[in-house]
Design a protein around this motif. Structure first.
Motif, PDB file in Angstrom:
ATOM      1  N   ASN A 163      -9.371   5.691  -5.978  1.00 53.96           N
ATOM      2  CA  ASN A 163      -8.686   4.601  -5.283  1.00 53.96           C
ATOM      3  C   ASN A 163      -7.331   4.415  -5.952  1.00 53.96           C
ATOM      4  O   ASN A 163      -7.259   4.073  -7.136  1.00 53.96           O
ATOM      5  CB  ASN A 163      -9.531   3.321  -5.376  1.00 53.96           C
ATOM      6  CG  ASN A 163      -9.054   2.257  -4.416  1.00 53.96           C
ATOM      7  OD1 ASN A 163      -8.206   2.501  -3.567  1.00 53.96           O
ATOM      8  ND2 ASN A 163      -9.601   1.057  -4.551  1.00 53.96           N
ATOM      9  N   PHE A 218      -3.292   2.864  -6.203  1.00 51.57           N
ATOM     10  CA  PHE A 218      -2.272   1.916  -5.798  1.00 51.57           C
ATOM     11  C   PHE A 218      -1.082   2.055  -6.741  1.00 51.57           C
ATOM     12  O   PHE A 218      -1.219   2.478  -7.889  1.00 51.57           O
ATOM     13  CB  PHE A 218      -2.783   0.476  -5.764  1.00 51.57           C
ATOM     14  CG  PHE A 218      -3.022  -0.135  -7.123  1.00 51.57           C
ATOM     15  CD1 PHE A 218      -2.071  -0.963  -7.696  1.00 51.57           C
ATOM     16  CD2 PHE A 218      -4.205   0.090  -7.803  1.00 51.57           C
ATOM     17  CE1 PHE A 218      -2.287  -1.539  -8.938  1.00 51.57           C
ATOM     18  CE2 PHE A 218      -4.431  -0.487  -9.035  1.00 51.57           C
ATOM     19  CZ  PHE A 218      -3.468  -1.306  -9.611  1.00 51.57           C
ATOM     20  N   ASP A 278       0.810  -1.227   0.000  1.00 49.73           N
ATOM     21  CA  ASP A 278       0.000   0.000   0.000  1.00 49.73           C
ATOM     22  C   ASP A 278       0.840   1.273   0.000  1.00 49.73           C
ATOM     23  O   ASP A 278       0.285   2.375  -0.058  1.00 49.73           O
ATOM     24  CB  ASP A 278      -0.921   0.018   1.225  1.00 49.73           C
ATOM     25  CG  ASP A 278      -2.035  -1.013   1.121  1.00 49.73           C
ATOM     26  OD1 ASP A 278      -2.345  -1.424  -0.012  1.00 49.73           O
ATOM     27  OD2 ASP A 278      -2.579  -1.423   2.170  1.00 49.73           O
ATOM     28  N   ARG A 334      -7.882  -3.823  -7.453  1.00 52.70           N
ATOM     29  CA  ARG A 334      -8.466  -2.699  -6.727  1.00 52.70           C
ATOM     30  C   ARG A 334      -9.769  -2.297  -7.405  1.00 52.70           C
ATOM     31  O   ARG A 334      -9.887  -2.329  -8.632  1.00 52.70           O
ATOM     32  CB  ARG A 334      -7.512  -1.493  -6.692  1.00 52.70           C
ATOM     33  CG  ARG A 334      -6.264  -1.695  -5.841  1.00 52.70           C
ATOM     34  CD  ARG A 334      -6.590  -1.746  -4.362  1.00 52.70           C
ATOM     35  NE  ARG A 334      -5.393  -1.768  -3.543  1.00 52.70           N
ATOM     36  CZ  ARG A 334      -4.688  -2.846  -3.227  1.00 52.70           C
ATOM     37  NH1 ARG A 334      -5.099  -4.015  -3.694  1.00 52.70           N
ATOM     38  NH2 ARG A 334      -3.614  -2.768  -2.476  1.00 52.70           N
TER      39      ARG A 334
END
Length: 227
Positions: A177, A179, A99, A169
């Motif tokens: 969102n 990543f 993460d 994801r």
């Protein structure tokens, strides 16, 4: 036996070409090894008990009976607790690595899912790649660079999934969102939507082509010249 079991379990996970995927792969392999060890010990003890205390012809006597064995009970209590704690902290460590987000990624790609296709916008390069279920898009990314994906959706929930990256994801309407991925091996990797989103969900695919830095720069220049 244990070796064959471990080989079989490790074959369930594809070899990841990215740093984050390798972290997940290592976590999965650790879980698998530990689970295999527990299985072999448990199965071995069961087999030993069946053989050691099986009824013998002509012998109707019962084995020595006892009410409790506190040391053994404490050991059987402690071992699972230790295993759970170890797995918890190793999982937290791996998730923190996966993460982690770079303050200044080498490439930032905004991903917009829609029924039923993908739109990829390279924010700093002014390049857009778009495709549908009938004309699947292919994006190009550099190796050995931190790539940030910023996901969102135009309509319903989709899921950005590249199986070889071991990363998935959700792309959610009205929400971003993010990543990061660092691809370490050149190649062609299939991607797909992993969240049921309607009639053509199964055809909502895309492709990721990973090139070295000069190859990526040439592709960007080509895309900018085509616009």
């Amino acid at each position: 036996m244990l070796g064959s079991l471990l080989v079989s379990l490790s074959a369930c996970t594809p070899e990841a070409p990215d740093a984050q995927g390798r972290e997940i792969e290592g976590l999965y392999n650790f879980f698998s090894v530990l689970a295999a060890i527990v299985f072999v010990i448990t199965a071995g003890l069961i087999a030993w008990s069946l053989i050691r205390y099986r009824r013998k012809p002509g012998d109707d006597s019962l084995p020595k009976q006892f009410h409790s064995n506190v040391p053994i009970e404490l050991v059987w209590f402690a071992i699972p607790q230790i295993i759970v704690v170890v797995l918890f902290f190793i999982s937290i460590r791996s998730l923190n690595v996966v993460d982690e987000q770079a303050a200044d990624p080498g490439v930032t790609v905004r991903v917009q899912g829609f029924q039923w296709g993908w739109r990829f916008t390279y924010e700093d390069e002014d390049v857009v790649v778009e495709g549908t279920a009938q004309d699947e898009p292919e994006i190009v990314l550099p190796t050995d660079e931190q790539v940030a994906f910023v996901l969102t959706s135009d309509d319903v929930i989709h899921s950005f999934y590249v199986p070889r990256f071991l990363m998935k994801r959700d792309a959610i309407p009205g929400r971003e969102n993010r990543f990061d991925v660092t691809i370490e091996e050149e190649g062609l990797y299939d991607g797909k939507c992993a969240e049921f989103c309607g009639v053509l969900h199964g055809e909502m695919n895309f492709t990721v082509r990973a090139l070295d830095e000069p190859g990526f720069e040439d592709w960007i220049t080509e895309q900018q010249g085509a616009e």
